[in-house]
Motif scaffolding. Sequence first.
Motif, short mmCIF file in Angstrom:
data_model
loop_
_atom_site.label_atom_id
_atom_site.label_comp_id
_atom_site.label_asym_id
_atom_site.label_seq_id
_atom_site.Cartn_x
_atom_site.Cartn_y
_atom_site.Cartn_z
N ARG A 26 0.83 -1.20 0.00
CA ARG A 26 0.00 0.00 0.00
C ARG A 26 0.87 1.25 0.00
N ALA A 27 1.94 1.27 0.77
CA ALA A 27 2.83 2.42 0.79
C ALA A 27 3.47 2.64 -0.58
N ALA A 28 3.83 1.55 -1.25
CA ALA A 28 4.43 1.66 -2.58
C ALA A 28 3.42 2.22 -3.58
N LEU A 29 2.16 1.81 -3.48
CA LEU A 29 1.13 2.32 -4.39
C LEU A 29 0.84 3.80 -4.09
N GLU A 30 0.84 4.17 -2.82
CA GLU A 30 0.67 5.58 -2.45
C GLU A 30 1.81 6.41 -3.05
N ALA A 31 3.03 5.86 -2.99
CA ALA A 31 4.17 6.58 -3.55
C ALA A 31 4.03 6.73 -5.06
N VAL A 65 -7.52 5.92 -13.16
CA VAL A 65 -6.35 5.19 -13.65
C VAL A 65 -5.14 6.10 -13.57
N VAL A 66 -4.10 5.64 -12.88
CA VAL A 66 -2.83 6.34 -12.80
C VAL A 66 -1.80 5.52 -13.56
N ASN A 67 -1.25 6.09 -14.60
CA ASN A 67 -0.30 5.38 -15.45
C ASN A 67 1.14 5.72 -15.08
N GLY A 68 1.95 4.67 -14.89
CA GLY A 68 3.37 4.85 -14.64
C GLY A 68 4.14 4.75 -15.95
N PRO A 69 5.44 4.47 -15.86
CA PRO A 69 6.26 4.38 -17.08
C PRO A 69 5.84 3.20 -17.95
N ILE A 76 1.21 7.07 -6.73
CA ILE A 76 0.27 8.17 -6.94
C ILE A 76 0.96 9.51 -6.71
N ALA A 77 1.73 9.61 -5.62
CA ALA A 77 2.38 10.87 -5.28
C ALA A 77 3.41 11.26 -6.33
N ASN A 78 4.18 10.30 -6.81
CA ASN A 78 5.23 10.60 -7.76
C ASN A 78 4.70 11.01 -9.12
N ILE A 79 3.60 10.39 -9.55
CA ILE A 79 3.02 10.71 -10.85
C ILE A 79 2.09 11.91 -10.74
N GLY A 80 1.18 11.86 -9.79
CA GLY A 80 0.34 13.02 -9.50
C GLY A 80 -0.71 13.35 -10.54
N PHE A 81 -0.96 12.46 -11.49
CA PHE A 81 -1.91 12.76 -12.57
C PHE A 81 -2.62 11.48 -12.96
N GLY A 82 -3.90 11.57 -13.26
CA GLY A 82 -4.65 10.38 -13.60
C GLY A 82 -5.84 10.68 -14.48
N MET A 83 -6.60 9.64 -14.78
CA MET A 83 -7.81 9.76 -15.60
C MET A 83 -8.99 9.26 -14.79
N ILE A 84 -10.05 10.05 -14.74
CA ILE A 84 -11.26 9.70 -14.03
C ILE A 84 -12.32 9.28 -15.05
#
Length: 211
Positions: A22-27, A82-86, A29-37
């Motif tokens: 959960r901490a890794a997933l929170e990180a 949806v939060v997309n990473g690399p 979100i914090a690192n990307i900071g952008f998503g699609m609703i």
Amino acid sequence: MHPNPAFRWPKTAHDQDDADERAALEALIANIGFGMIFASTPDGPRVAHVPVFSTGDGALQFHLARGNALSRSLPGSTALCVVNGPDAYVSPDWYGGGDQVPTWNYVALELEGPVRKMEREGLIALLDDVTAVNEGRLAPKEPWHRDKMDSDRFEKMVGAITGFEMEILAWRPTVKLSQNKPAEMIENAARALEDQGRRAVAHMMREFAPK
């Protein structure tokens, strides 16, 4: 979420239990900071691209322009974020052996839950939080703060947007980083991706390669 269980959030030396995951997933979100609703409206499904902020206690906050097609439909509805990473294309040649096919490696997180409209005070707090986080990354630049704005101008801008908070009832991560390949193939592909400038994907492939 990818149907292959190999592409769930992998356990590593840094992720020994659900709290660490959960901490890794929170990180993320914090690192990307952008998503699609995503949500349904009377006119059909709609999506909004927004800055997102996790409160750290199971809620995701964001804001939309009042004129956005989702603004009227979101309160009281269930939405998907949806939060997309690399991500990066992976050529089968890069694995260095075996009968492989082209694929795409990526990291993504789906969040689902009911959405409520925020009061004005909560919206302003959200704007302050998002600004503080992102301005803090620009050091040594002096952080921008809304006190630098004309107060009437700020009030007008706040009046043009609506804040929302999603209660996150489902966390669905996908980490597709060639974990279903032998370690040597993962390293070969990671080196090739580095040569292509896709260092973030290469780093994560190594971080989450099966040990």
